[in-house]
Design a protein around this motif. Sequence first.
Motif, mmCIF file in Angstrom:
data_model
loop_
_atom_site.group_PDB
_atom_site.id
_atom_site.type_symbol
_atom_site.label_atom_id
_atom_site.label_comp_id
_atom_site.label_asym_id
_atom_site.label_seq_id
_atom_site.Cartn_x
_atom_site.Cartn_y
_atom_site.Cartn_z
ATOM 1 N N MET A 1 0.839 -1.188 0.000
ATOM 2 C CA MET A 1 0.000 0.000 0.000
ATOM 3 C C MET A 1 0.882 1.247 0.000
ATOM 4 N N PHE A 2 0.471 2.244 -0.774
ATOM 5 C CA PHE A 2 1.227 3.492 -0.870
ATOM 6 C C PHE A 2 0.316 4.661 -0.494
ATOM 7 N N ARG A 3 0.887 5.617 0.221
ATOM 8 C CA ARG A 3 0.146 6.815 0.611
ATOM 9 C C ARG A 3 1.041 8.042 0.437
ATOM 10 N N LEU A 4 0.423 9.177 0.171
ATOM 11 C CA LEU A 4 1.173 10.423 0.095
ATOM 12 C C LEU A 4 1.557 10.851 1.505
ATOM 13 N N ILE A 5 2.750 11.403 1.634
ATOM 14 C CA ILE A 5 3.207 11.818 2.961
ATOM 15 C C ILE A 5 3.723 13.249 2.930
ATOM 16 N N GLN A 6 3.656 13.885 4.075
ATOM 17 C CA GLN A 6 4.244 15.200 4.293
ATOM 18 C C GLN A 6 5.375 15.044 5.303
ATOM 19 N N LEU A 7 6.385 15.877 5.164
ATOM 20 C CA LEU A 7 7.524 15.831 6.078
ATOM 21 C C LEU A 7 7.811 17.251 6.542
ATOM 22 N N GLN A 8 7.614 17.488 7.825
ATOM 23 C CA GLN A 8 7.800 18.819 8.386
ATOM 24 C C GLN A 8 8.641 18.733 9.652
ATOM 25 N N ALA A 9 9.295 19.833 9.975
ATOM 26 C CA ALA A 9 10.117 19.887 11.185
ATOM 27 C C ALA A 9 9.370 20.624 12.285
ATOM 28 N N GLN A 10 9.330 20.022 13.455
ATOM 29 C CA GLN A 10 8.752 20.659 14.636
ATOM 30 C C GLN A 10 9.809 20.667 15.729
ATOM 31 N N HIS A 11 10.301 21.877 16.035
ATOM 32 C CA HIS A 11 11.364 22.033 17.030
ATOM 33 C C HIS A 11 12.584 21.183 16.670
ATOM 34 N N GLY A 12 12.883 21.157 15.374
ATOM 35 C CA GLY A 12 14.054 20.427 14.914
ATOM 36 C C GLY A 12 13.859 18.933 14.750
ATOM 37 N N VAL A 13 12.652 18.447 15.043
ATOM 38 C CA VAL A 13 12.374 17.009 14.937
ATOM 39 C C VAL A 13 11.476 16.765 13.730
ATOM 40 N N PRO A 14 11.853 15.858 12.824
ATOM 41 C CA PRO A 14 11.009 15.605 11.653
ATOM 42 C C PRO A 14 9.711 14.904 12.036
ATOM 43 N N ARG A 15 8.613 15.399 11.487
ATOM 44 C CA ARG A 15 7.302 14.800 11.719
ATOM 45 C C ARG A 15 6.714 14.379 10.376
ATOM 46 N N ILE A 16 6.267 13.140 10.308
ATOM 47 C CA ILE A 16 5.717 12.607 9.067
ATOM 48 C C ILE A 16 4.197 12.619 9.148
ATOM 49 N N GLY A 17 3.574 13.298 8.193
ATOM 50 C CA GLY A 17 2.122 13.294 8.076
ATOM 51 C C GLY A 17 1.704 12.354 6.960
ATOM 52 N N ILE A 18 0.630 11.625 7.160
ATOM 53 C CA ILE A 18 0.211 10.597 6.206
ATOM 54 C C ILE A 18 -1.182 10.905 5.681
ATOM 55 N N ASP A 19 -1.321 10.963 4.368
ATOM 56 C CA ASP A 19 -2.618 11.184 3.745
ATOM 57 C C ASP A 19 -3.462 9.910 3.883
ATOM 58 N N PRO A 20 -4.748 10.036 4.156
ATOM 59 C CA PRO A 20 -5.559 8.832 4.385
ATOM 60 C C PRO A 20 -5.803 7.985 3.137
ATOM 61 N N ASP A 21 -5.740 8.588 1.958
ATOM 62 C CA ASP A 21 -6.025 7.829 0.739
ATOM 63 C C ASP A 21 -4.886 6.869 0.418
ATOM 64 N N GLY A 22 -5.225 5.640 0.088
ATOM 65 C CA GLY A 22 -4.226 4.636 -0.244
ATOM 66 C C GLY A 22 -4.232 4.311 -1.727
ATOM 67 N N TYR A 23 -3.084 3.844 -2.228
ATOM 68 C CA TYR A 23 -2.934 3.493 -3.640
ATOM 69 C C TYR A 23 -2.300 2.109 -3.724
ATOM 70 N N GLY A 24 -2.733 1.345 -4.694
ATOM 71 C CA GLY A 24 -2.284 -0.030 -4.795
ATOM 72 C C GLY A 24 -0.932 -0.214 -5.438
ATOM 73 N N SER A 25 -0.398 0.834 -6.061
ATOM 74 C CA SER A 25 0.893 0.701 -6.730
ATOM 75 C C SER A 25 1.675 1.997 -6.610
ATOM 76 N N GLU A 26 2.979 1.878 -6.756
ATOM 77 C CA GLU A 26 3.839 3.063 -6.710
ATOM 78 C C GLU A 26 3.542 4.035 -7.852
ATOM 79 N N PRO A 27 3.388 3.560 -9.102
ATOM 80 C CA PRO A 27 3.072 4.503 -10.185
ATOM 81 C C PRO A 27 1.786 5.286 -9.941
#
Length: 216
Positions: A1-27
């Motif tokens: 399963m593949f999902r779109l992600i966001q990557l942001q820094a909070q107080h110097g620590v990376p935080r990964i946000g995950i989109d709820p929609d899933g995809y069956g393939s990388e393309p």
Amino acid sequence: MFRLIQLQAQHGVPRIGIDPDGYGSEPAALARYRESPAAYFGIGRFDEAGRLAEIIMDTVCSPAADCPRPAVVVHAETFRPLCDTCSFGLEVLTVPELALHLGIVVRMAPVLAPSGRHAAPDETYSASNRIAREFAAHVDDPVWRMELCATLARNPSAVNGLLIGVGALSHRDVLDHYPALCALGTQLPGAVHADLRRATLRPLSPAGVTALRLGL
């Protein structure tokens, strides 16, 4: 399963946000990502248990700035993908360093071929995964070290797995395996060895830590 992600820094620590929609393939996930690249960092591949196993980073430099050059690093604080030109003078992380920073394998997405279809998949990430997975259990094996160096000679970008494998060792592990680590340091292909030697100028960076643990 593949999902779109966001990557942001909070107080110097990376935080990964995950989109709820899933995809069956990388393309399919990449196609959706490329519709609005400024809103996301890339896509994540999740294993059968729902755990994030890998992050796939697109080759677009700073999507919001519409730069035509390919991204090769990310900004050390914002994690914005940048090309060599846009990253000049900034504090950046290489893709292997980002992977070690996150504790998750990171690789570049396939480049679109002229026809619009994806080019042949890069084998780098599979080699990196194998190196990272096997490192602690096999670094004392001289035959395995020779095979590792042969892999790095064929595919220097697989150093991603080396950084992850070495970085994952505990301080006790480093002491226990130090003779083998130093032996590996002397056996590395020239280009990889030179890159890691330069990284010792930044001893707290992931590559710098790896270099020091390999006795470089």
